[in-house]
Scaffold this motif. Structure first.
Motif, mmCIF file in Angstrom:
data_model
loop_
_atom_site.group_PDB
_atom_site.id
_atom_site.type_symbol
_atom_site.label_atom_id
_atom_site.label_comp_id
_atom_site.label_asym_id
_atom_site.label_seq_id
_atom_site.Cartn_x
_atom_site.Cartn_y
_atom_site.Cartn_z
ATOM 1 N N UNK A 42 -4.410 -1.090 -4.259
ATOM 2 C CA UNK A 42 -4.153 -0.953 -2.824
ATOM 3 C C UNK A 42 -3.020 -1.871 -2.382
ATOM 4 N N UNK A 43 -1.829 -1.585 -2.854
ATOM 5 C CA UNK A 43 -0.651 -2.318 -2.430
ATOM 6 C C UNK A 43 0.573 -1.416 -2.574
ATOM 7 N N UNK A 44 1.548 -1.633 -1.726
ATOM 8 C CA UNK A 44 2.792 -0.867 -1.832
ATOM 9 C C UNK A 44 3.813 -1.594 -2.701
ATOM 10 N N UNK A 45 3.462 -2.767 -3.180
ATOM 11 C CA UNK A 45 4.379 -3.551 -4.014
ATOM 12 C C UNK A 45 4.584 -2.871 -5.367
ATOM 13 N N UNK A 46 5.760 -3.102 -5.950
ATOM 14 C CA UNK A 46 5.986 -2.598 -7.287
ATOM 15 C C UNK A 46 5.284 -3.493 -8.289
ATOM 16 N N UNK A 80 2.455 -8.231 -9.944
ATOM 17 C CA UNK A 80 3.129 -7.797 -8.725
ATOM 18 C C UNK A 80 4.505 -8.450 -8.667
ATOM 19 N N UNK A 81 5.518 -7.662 -8.319
ATOM 20 C CA UNK A 81 6.883 -8.169 -8.254
ATOM 21 C C UNK A 81 7.329 -8.291 -6.804
ATOM 22 N N UNK A 82 8.086 -9.325 -6.486
ATOM 23 C CA UNK A 82 8.649 -9.400 -5.136
ATOM 24 C C UNK A 82 9.633 -8.253 -4.970
ATOM 25 N N UNK A 83 9.624 -7.630 -3.829
ATOM 26 C CA UNK A 83 10.486 -6.469 -3.649
ATOM 27 C C UNK A 83 10.887 -6.268 -2.209
#
Length: 128
Positions: A42-46, A80-83
């Motif tokens: 449940x995240x939109x992060x790549x 999780x990557x910063x994006x």
């Protein structure tokens, strides 16, 4: 009439010399497919896919990535990557690896899931 016939015979002879391309036979690699097609995370992060501690792929929602890898063990870590999306700073994460043993000629499909210990891979069916 003789000239076209000789050309045809020459063309057929040339085709017998060139080996045919084939995907069958012994392959010396394994295919690893990692998907994020379900909404289990449940995240939109790549999500970064690290193979043997090297960033090898990025997976967004409803995408998948695949790798041709040599047979044997491979360590996989998801993070999780910063994006571009707000709130995608990874912070402190559980930095655990999953070790998979790949066989030559095998197609392996896994999907990304999340639980209390963080991101991990679960085996998925190929569904072709």
């Amino acid at each position: 009439m003789i000239r076209p016939a000789l050309s045809l015979v020459g063309l057929l002879a040339a085709l017998t010399v060139v080996p045919a391309a084939s995907a069958a036979g012994n392959s010396d690699y394994s295919v690893l497919i990692i998907s994020r097609e379900r909404l289990e995370v449940a995240t939109t992060c790549e999500i970064g896919v690290y193979l043997n501690d090297q960033l090898s792929g990025r997976v967004f929602q409803e995408q998948s990535t695949s790798f041709n890898l040599p047979p044997g063990p491979v360590d996989i870590r998801l993070r999780l990557l910063p994006g571009q999306a707000p709130g995608c700073n990874p912070g402190l994460e559980n930095q655990h690896n999953q070790r998979l043993t790949l066989q030559a000629g095998q197609i392996n499909k896994y999907r990304i899931a999340m639980d209390h210990s963080g991101l991990h891979l679960t085996r998925a069916s190929l569904d072709y």
